[in-house]
Design an enzyme around this catalytic site. Sequence first.
Site, PDB file in Angstrom:
ATOM      1  N   HIS A 377       0.818  -1.208   0.000  1.00 25.29           N
ATOM      2  CA  HIS A 377       0.000   0.000   0.000  1.00 25.29           C
ATOM      3  C   HIS A 377       0.856   1.264   0.000  1.00 25.29           C
ATOM      4  CE1 HIS A 377      -2.997  -2.964   1.456  1.00 25.29           C
ATOM      5  NE2 HIS A 377      -3.859  -2.187   0.819  1.00 25.29           N
ATOM      6  N   GLY A 378       2.081   1.167   0.485  1.00 26.30           N
ATOM      7  CA  GLY A 378       2.967   2.324   0.514  1.00 26.30           C
ATOM      8  C   GLY A 378       4.145   2.043   1.435  1.00 26.30           C
TER       9      GLY A 378
END
Length: 459
Positions: A377-378
Amino acid sequence: MLIIPPQWRQWSLFLASIILIFSLQPNIFVRWMDFILPMLTLGLTVMSWAITHDTEYRISRQDILAGLLIIGAMVLLAMLRYIDADWRWFIPSRPPPTLLVLMLIFIFGFLAVTLPRLSSSLSIFLLVMIGIFLVLKTDFLAETVSAWWRNGTGQDVSQASSLDLNWLGFSYVAFRLIHTIRDRQSGILPTLSLRDYISYVLFFPSFIAGPIDRAERFIGDFKNLTETIQFSERYQRGLTRIAIGIGKKFVIADTLAQGMALNPQNAMQIDSAFGAWLLLYGYALRLYFDFSGYSDIAIGIGILFGIDLPENFANPYMKTSITKFWQSWHITLSNWVRFYVFSPLSRYLLKRKPKPSPILIVLITQLATMIVIGLWHGVTVNFLIWGIWHGIGLWVHKQWTDRTRKFYRDFKQKPQQQMIADVIAWGITFHFVVLGWVWFALPDLDSALRMFASLFGLS
């Protein structure tokens, strides 16, 4: 798709998926980037097909036709550069110079021919995909690439931002490419033509946010497109599913997003524990209805096109354990990481000499699996902590169930006590998941810790 003659359905879906990756790509303020990124998606997909087909595979006329159609589509889209903007409304901005497009096509073609001759091509391609992930998910690296591109195209470098690399659909394309590469390495990937492979990877309903289908399941449906389709049955199923998804995503989720769900701005305005919990519950519901709503829409569109995409959600917030939650939340992602992270790592640790203890093996594999999901997601501290949060939760649940099986077997003879235990287990699981969303919703460690303090009346 239902009104297209059966013999043209496969080719129609193939061409539609190619064109729509350009059309769906959002406008990016960096010059030509919103045309180059879909080209890179196509180029990477063609190269992946080239290195994943069997060494005895012979290029067919169908493959040649598919390749020519890919090239023709990109060139024709690039030619829109020379017509008025009002006539190219279905692409985000003016395409780059035709010469640049032709040069990129030549490079992609050269690599597609050259890479299969390298003995380590599959491993090299995997490293390239992981490298692209790191660039896209790490703000500093994304800003660096944006600044380099802006400098090369004569734009203001000071305006460079990680948002400039808004590569629509790459994460889910990468999952499918890595799936086919790993299955090719394992010798279980079915033989796919270029048309079939492109259609699988770029199938536009699931292109943006899943579900993550498997190649062999998708191709089974794809090959059946030439058969007679029951119009009424598919219309009913598909349109009903789309309507449910629209209600979830654009009515419930969007309503919750209008000030009733946790975000960095709302977190700064919290003045009570009640308000903090209200925002957190709102965020949990908004996240579910937004994501499951999109999945319903994608599945519904797939049904209309004759492709039955896999389910992605199964009432996850009603589950009584964190393990059951992850078996019903973003199911296709959970299955993907189980196949390609959890299981290979487990096998590796079990073969080590000396072999680690079973408890340590479970801890390492659960942590690694959930950290991968978090960092996907990051690449931030909060997503790392969120992955650790769920990895430890899964490990604790595993240790608990291993030691209480007899205790819970006895409960089956006592339905009232079983019901009370299930309610307690649901409450613990639900709030463990909901509290974990704090790390997910807020951008940095300080804001997340302040949110926890607000939730428990410590601020």
